[in-house]
Motif scaffolding. Structure first.
Motif, PDB file in Angstrom:
ATOM      1  N   LYS A 119      55.876  28.887  -1.053  1.00  0.00           N
ATOM      2  CA  LYS A 119      56.285  29.496   0.208  1.00  0.00           C
ATOM      3  C   LYS A 119      56.385  28.396   1.254  1.00  0.00           C
ATOM      4  CE  LYS A 119      55.402  33.248   3.426  1.00  0.00           C
ATOM      5  NZ  LYS A 119      54.571  34.410   3.739  1.00  0.00           N
ATOM      6  N   CYS A 120      57.488  28.427   2.027  1.00  0.00           N
ATOM      7  CA  CYS A 120      57.752  27.374   3.007  1.00  0.00           C
ATOM      8  C   CYS A 120      58.185  27.953   4.349  1.00  0.00           C
ATOM      9  CB  CYS A 120      58.884  26.476   2.511  1.00  0.00           C
ATOM     10  SG  CYS A 120      58.554  25.675   0.948  1.00  0.00           S
ATOM     11  N   LYS A 121      57.847  27.219   5.397  1.00  0.00           N
ATOM     12  CA  LYS A 121      58.355  27.484   6.748  1.00  0.00           C
ATOM     13  C   LYS A 121      59.578  26.581   6.886  1.00  0.00           C
ATOM     14  CE  LYS A 121      57.029  26.811  11.581  1.00  0.00           C
ATOM     15  NZ  LYS A 121      57.495  28.033  12.158  1.00  0.00           N
ATOM     16  N   VAL A 122      60.736  27.175   7.220  1.00  0.00           N
ATOM     17  CA  VAL A 122      61.980  26.416   7.298  1.00  0.00           C
ATOM     18  C   VAL A 122      62.613  26.539   8.676  1.00  0.00           C
ATOM     19  CG1 VAL A 122      62.521  26.479   4.832  1.00  0.00           C
ATOM     20  CG2 VAL A 122      63.252  28.351   6.296  1.00  0.00           C
ATOM     21  N   CYS A 123      63.302  25.474   9.057  1.00  0.00           N
ATOM     22  CA  CYS A 123      64.051  25.465  10.310  1.00  0.00           C
ATOM     23  C   CYS A 123      65.346  24.699  10.077  1.00  0.00           C
ATOM     24  CB  CYS A 123      63.237  24.802  11.419  1.00  0.00           C
ATOM     25  SG  CYS A 123      64.108  24.760  13.013  1.00  0.00           S
ATOM     26  N   MET A 124      66.458  25.282  10.520  1.00  0.00           N
ATOM     27  CA  MET A 124      67.761  24.626  10.438  1.00  0.00           C
ATOM     28  C   MET A 124      68.220  24.312  11.849  1.00  0.00           C
ATOM     29  SD  MET A 124      71.396  26.143   9.022  1.00  0.00           S
ATOM     30  CE  MET A 124      70.965  26.092   7.285  1.00  0.00           C
ATOM     31  N   VAL A 125      68.643  23.061  12.060  1.00  0.00           N
ATOM     32  CA  VAL A 125      69.188  22.653  13.353  1.00  0.00           C
ATOM     33  C   VAL A 125      70.621  22.172  13.160  1.00  0.00           C
ATOM     34  CG1 VAL A 125      66.911  22.031  14.297  1.00  0.00           C
ATOM     35  CG2 VAL A 125      68.334  20.264  13.240  1.00  0.00           C
ATOM     36  N   ASN A 126      71.404  22.240  14.236  1.00  0.00           N
ATOM     37  CA  ASN A 126      72.774  21.742  14.179  1.00  0.00           C
ATOM     38  C   ASN A 126      72.792  20.250  14.526  1.00  0.00           C
ATOM     39  OD1 ASN A 126      72.590  21.633  16.998  1.00  0.00           O
ATOM     40  ND2 ASN A 126      73.827  23.476  17.313  1.00  0.00           N
ATOM     41  N   GLN A 127      73.985  19.692  14.640  1.00  0.00           N
ATOM     42  CA  GLN A 127      74.150  18.251  14.902  1.00  0.00           C
ATOM     43  C   GLN A 127      73.527  17.814  16.218  1.00  0.00           C
ATOM     44  OE1 GLN A 127      78.431  17.665  12.773  1.00  0.00           O
ATOM     45  NE2 GLN A 127      78.404  18.806  14.647  1.00  0.00           N
ATOM     46  N   GLU A 128      73.412  18.745  17.167  1.00  0.00           N
ATOM     47  CA  GLU A 128      72.816  18.428  18.469  1.00  0.00           C
ATOM     48  C   GLU A 128      71.306  18.589  18.454  1.00  0.00           C
ATOM     49  OE1 GLU A 128      75.603  20.713  18.387  1.00  0.00           O
ATOM     50  OE2 GLU A 128      76.847  18.918  18.587  1.00  0.00           O
ATOM     51  N   GLY A 129      70.748  19.003  17.322  1.00  0.00           N
ATOM     52  CA  GLY A 129      69.309  19.191  17.213  1.00  0.00           C
ATOM     53  C   GLY A 129      68.832  20.545  17.724  1.00  0.00           C
ATOM     54  N   VAL A 130      69.757  21.475  17.931  1.00  0.00           N
ATOM     55  CA  VAL A 130      69.421  22.818  18.414  1.00  0.00           C
ATOM     56  C   VAL A 130      69.158  23.728  17.211  1.00  0.00           C
ATOM     57  CG1 VAL A 130      70.284  24.824  19.691  1.00  0.00           C
ATOM     58  CG2 VAL A 130      70.817  22.508  20.483  1.00  0.00           C
ATOM     59  N   ALA A 131      68.044  24.451  17.239  1.00  0.00           N
ATOM     60  CA  ALA A 131      67.706  25.359  16.141  1.00  0.00           C
ATOM     61  C   ALA A 131      68.751  26.465  16.045  1.00  0.00           C
ATOM     62  CB  ALA A 131      66.328  25.953  16.347  1.00  0.00           C
ATOM     63  N   VAL A 132      69.271  26.675  14.817  1.00  0.00           N
ATOM     64  CA  VAL A 132      70.232  27.748  14.587  1.00  0.00           C
ATOM     65  C   VAL A 132      69.607  28.897  13.801  1.00  0.00           C
ATOM     66  CG1 VAL A 132      72.256  26.283  14.814  1.00  0.00           C
ATOM     67  CG2 VAL A 132      71.243  26.604  12.561  1.00  0.00           C
ATOM     68  N   CYS A 133      68.586  28.604  12.998  1.00  0.00           N
ATOM     69  CA  CYS A 133      67.818  29.655  12.331  1.00  0.00           C
ATOM     70  C   CYS A 133      66.482  29.092  11.871  1.00  0.00           C
ATOM     71  CB  CYS A 133      68.580  30.317  11.181  1.00  0.00           C
ATOM     72  SG  CYS A 133      69.399  29.239  10.051  1.00  0.00           S
TER      73      CYS A 133
END
Length: 149
Positions: A119-133
């Protein structure tokens, strides 16, 4: 095990391979990236004339990088051609749209790995470093067996 060895063990191929690079990996987590190409099959008809990446694809990108790549690393020699990591649960919050040709970076932190379940905590950011999900993803090791007939 290095990043290229992990990528070679991934049980996916195009058009369903959503990992370009693993930039960091250790027993506690992984960081990797993927660029969403405008000619990908899932953009055709998904918001006509203004394509947006479907949430299920963003979840898959996070699962491939944040769960499967980390799982392969943790299992090391225990992961082989008859192994796979099956998604068992997700809890994802979508914060911002992701468009064609955007590069996304996934950071995954291991919450636990025991009894074949990761089980993992995940974070996706865009090219600007802004979290998208962001959210949690879990899966378990499956050993596929084929019976000789």
């Amino acid at each position: 095990m290095n990043s290229q060895e992990i990528l070679n063990k991934l049980p996916y191929s195009k058009p369903f391979l959503f990992v370009d690079e693993i930039s960091k990996i250790d027993e506690n987590g992984v960081i990797g990236s993927y660029t969403l190409h405008e000619d990908s099959f899932f953009y055709k008809g998904h918001f006509k004339d203004h394509p947006v990446t479907p949430g299920v694809i963003l979840t898959e990108v996070m699962a491939q990088i944040g769960l499967v790549c980390l799982g392969i690393y943790l299992l090391n020699d225990g992961f082989n051609s008859s192994s796979s990591i099956a998604l068992t649960s997700t809890n994802i919050e979508f914060l911002k749209a992701v468009y064609p040709n955007e590069k996304v970076i996934v950071t995954s932190e291991k919450i636990y790995f025991r009894f074949g379940k990761l089980k993992c905590k995940v974070c996706m950011v865009n090219q600007e470093g802004v979290a998208v999900c962001t959210g949690d993803i879990a899966g378990m090791l499956i050993q596929n067996s084929k019976k000789n007939e």
